[in-house]
Design a protein around this motif. Structure first.
Motif, PDB file in Angstrom:
ATOM      1  N   GLU A  22       0.814  -1.216   0.000  1.00 44.29           N
ATOM      2  CA  GLU A  22       0.000   0.000   0.000  1.00 44.29           C
ATOM      3  C   GLU A  22       0.848   1.266   0.000  1.00 44.29           C
ATOM      4  O   GLU A  22       0.337   2.356  -0.211  1.00 44.29           O
ATOM      5  CB  GLU A  22      -0.923  -0.008   1.211  1.00 44.29           C
ATOM      6  N   GLY A  23       2.140   1.136   0.254  1.00 48.95           N
ATOM      7  CA  GLY A  23       3.040   2.287   0.263  1.00 48.95           C
ATOM      8  C   GLY A  23       4.097   2.136   1.334  1.00 48.95           C
ATOM      9  O   GLY A  23       4.003   1.279   2.214  1.00 48.95           O
ATOM     10  N   SER A  24       5.105   2.967   1.259  1.00 48.88           N
ATOM     11  CA  SER A  24       6.201   2.926   2.227  1.00 48.88           C
ATOM     12  C   SER A  24       5.687   3.192   3.630  1.00 48.88           C
ATOM     13  O   SER A  24       4.719   3.933   3.821  1.00 48.88           O
ATOM     14  CB  SER A  24       7.251   3.973   1.858  1.00 48.88           C
ATOM     15  N   LYS A  25       6.337   2.557   4.600  1.00 55.22           N
ATOM     16  CA  LYS A  25       5.941   2.694   6.005  1.00 55.22           C
ATOM     17  C   LYS A  25       7.188   2.902   6.858  1.00 55.22           C
ATOM     18  O   LYS A  25       8.262   2.374   6.550  1.00 55.22           O
ATOM     19  CB  LYS A  25       5.226   1.432   6.509  1.00 55.22           C
ATOM     20  N   THR A  26       7.002   3.614   7.954  1.00 50.58           N
ATOM     21  CA  THR A  26       8.080   3.731   8.927  1.00 50.58           C
ATOM     22  C   THR A  26       8.106   2.454   9.773  1.00 50.58           C
ATOM     23  O   THR A  26       7.115   1.724   9.845  1.00 50.58           O
ATOM     24  CB  THR A  26       7.887   4.936   9.860  1.00 50.58           C
ATOM     25  N   GLN A  27       9.234   2.244  10.425  1.00 53.68           N
ATOM     26  CA  GLN A  27       9.332   1.088  11.309  1.00 53.68           C
ATOM     27  C   GLN A  27       8.274   1.186  12.402  1.00 53.68           C
ATOM     28  O   GLN A  27       7.646   0.192  12.765  1.00 53.68           O
ATOM     29  CB  GLN A  27      10.734   1.008  11.920  1.00 53.68           C
ATOM     30  N   LYS A  28       8.040   2.383  12.898  1.00 58.45           N
ATOM     31  CA  LYS A  28       7.036   2.591  13.946  1.00 58.45           C
ATOM     32  C   LYS A  28       5.644   2.177  13.465  1.00 58.45           C
ATOM     33  O   LYS A  28       4.902   1.510  14.192  1.00 58.45           O
ATOM     34  CB  LYS A  28       7.042   4.054  14.377  1.00 58.45           C
ATOM     35  N   ASN A  59      14.825   8.921   6.809  1.00 57.02           N
ATOM     36  CA  ASN A  59      14.251  10.259   6.669  1.00 57.02           C
ATOM     37  C   ASN A  59      14.370  10.893   8.042  1.00 57.02           C
ATOM     38  O   ASN A  59      13.521  10.651   8.909  1.00 57.02           O
ATOM     39  CB  ASN A  59      12.806  10.175   6.199  1.00 57.02           C
ATOM     40  N   GLY A  60      15.442  11.631   8.263  1.00 55.14           N
ATOM     41  CA  GLY A  60      15.723  12.134   9.597  1.00 55.14           C
ATOM     42  C   GLY A  60      16.062  10.973  10.498  1.00 55.14           C
ATOM     43  O   GLY A  60      16.937  10.177  10.204  1.00 55.14           O
ATOM     44  N   TYR A  62      13.892   8.581  11.196  1.00 54.18           N
ATOM     45  CA  TYR A  62      12.957   7.496  10.876  1.00 54.18           C
ATOM     46  C   TYR A  62      13.490   6.591   9.780  1.00 54.18           C
ATOM     47  O   TYR A  62      13.996   7.048   8.766  1.00 54.18           O
ATOM     48  CB  TYR A  62      11.599   8.064  10.447  1.00 54.18           C
ATOM     49  N   ARG A  63      13.325   5.285  10.001  1.00 55.54           N
ATOM     50  CA  ARG A  63      13.624   4.298   8.972  1.00 55.54           C
ATOM     51  C   ARG A  63      12.347   4.080   8.167  1.00 55.54           C
ATOM     52  O   ARG A  63      11.296   3.804   8.737  1.00 55.54           O
ATOM     53  CB  ARG A  63      14.065   2.979   9.597  1.00 55.54           C
ATOM     54  N   ILE A  64      12.477   4.183   6.858  1.00 54.23           N
ATOM     55  CA  ILE A  64      11.339   4.000   5.959  1.00 54.23           C
ATOM     56  C   ILE A  64      11.579   2.726   5.155  1.00 54.23           C
ATOM     57  O   ILE A  64      12.646   2.532   4.572  1.00 54.23           O
ATOM     58  CB  ILE A  64      11.200   5.196   4.976  1.00 54.23           C
ATOM     59  N   TYR A  65      10.569   1.863   5.122  1.00 57.55           N
ATOM     60  CA  TYR A  65      10.663   0.594   4.407  1.00 57.55           C
ATOM     61  C   TYR A  65       9.735   0.608   3.198  1.00 57.55           C
ATOM     62  O   TYR A  65       8.608   1.095   3.272  1.00 57.55           O
ATOM     63  CB  TYR A  65      10.309  -0.572   5.335  1.00 57.55           C
ATOM     64  N   SER A  66      10.235   0.048   2.099  1.00 57.42           N
ATOM     65  CA  SER A  66       9.480  -0.026   0.848  1.00 57.42           C
ATOM     66  C   SER A  66       9.706  -1.378   0.207  1.00 57.42           C
ATOM     67  O   SER A  66      10.751  -2.006   0.408  1.00 57.42           O
ATOM     68  CB  SER A  66       9.954   1.047  -0.137  1.00 57.42           C
ATOM     69  N   ILE A  67       8.753  -1.805  -0.602  1.00 63.32           N
ATOM     70  CA  ILE A  67       8.925  -3.043  -1.368  1.00 63.32           C
ATOM     71  C   ILE A  67       9.921  -2.784  -2.491  1.00 63.32           C
ATOM     72  O   ILE A  67       9.864  -1.751  -3.154  1.00 63.32           O
ATOM     73  CB  ILE A  67       7.576  -3.525  -1.949  1.00 63.32           C
ATOM     74  N   ASN A  68      10.809  -3.724  -2.704  1.00 60.94           N
ATOM     75  CA  ASN A  68      11.746  -3.679  -3.820  1.00 60.94           C
ATOM     76  C   ASN A  68      11.083  -4.457  -4.964  1.00 60.94           C
ATOM     77  O   ASN A  68      11.250  -5.671  -5.077  1.00 60.94           O
ATOM     78  CB  ASN A  68      13.079  -4.299  -3.409  1.00 60.94           C
ATOM     79  N   LEU A  69      10.302  -3.761  -5.771  1.00 63.55           N
ATOM     80  CA  LEU A  69       9.502  -4.431  -6.804  1.00 63.55           C
ATOM     81  C   LEU A  69      10.347  -5.208  -7.800  1.00 63.55           C
ATOM     82  O   LEU A  69       9.958  -6.293  -8.231  1.00 63.55           O
ATOM     83  CB  LEU A  69       8.624  -3.411  -7.534  1.00 63.55           C
ATOM     84  N   ASN A  70      11.501  -4.677  -8.164  1.00 62.20           N
ATOM     85  CA  ASN A  70      12.355  -5.362  -9.129  1.00 62.20           C
ATOM     86  C   ASN A  70      12.793  -6.718  -8.587  1.00 62.20           C
ATOM     87  O   ASN A  70      12.687  -7.735  -9.276  1.00 62.20           O
ATOM     88  CB  ASN A  70      13.571  -4.485  -9.471  1.00 62.20           C
TER      89      ASN A  70
END
Length: 108
Positions: A22-28, A59-60, A62-70
């Motif tokens: 659904e989109g990138s999320k922070t670890q929190k 991002n400052g 915060y750790r931001i996690y995203s799917i690596n689609l490739n």
């Protein structure tokens, strides 16, 4: 190549991936969606990172996690090829069994 079985073999990791779909999320945000500890979530995230199924950025603080689609697409193609090879082997075994059975019926 990622070990897709290791990455997807756990229901928590699959649920994390559904969230990231659904989109990138922070670890929190990820931690808050589960009833397990932050260290446990971090372990699951680490496995997904090791297999390169997700990526991590900062991002400052915060750790931001995203799917690596490739990488997920590569893993998906690898899994489909593996499953196809298994099915081919099973179908060949079935074909041989049926043909051998047909010949032994003709001999009777």
């Amino acid at each position: 190549m990622p070990n897709v079985y290791r990455a997807l073999g756990d229901s928590t990791r699959r649920r994390i991936l559904r969230m990231l779909k659904e989109g990138s999320k922070t670890q929190k945000e990820i931690v808050e969606a589960f009833d397990i500890s932050q260290p446990a979530i971090k372990k699951h995230l680490s496995i997904l990172l090791e297999e390169k199924i997700i990526s991590e950025s900062m991002n400052g603080k915060y750790r931001i996690y995203s799917i690596n689609l490739n990488m997920l697409q590569i893993a998906s193609q690898e899994m489909l090829q593996f499953i196809g090879e298994l099915l081919d082997d099973r179908l060949l075994s079935l074909k041989n069994y049926v043909e051998e059975g047909a010949f032994s019926d003709e001999e009777d």
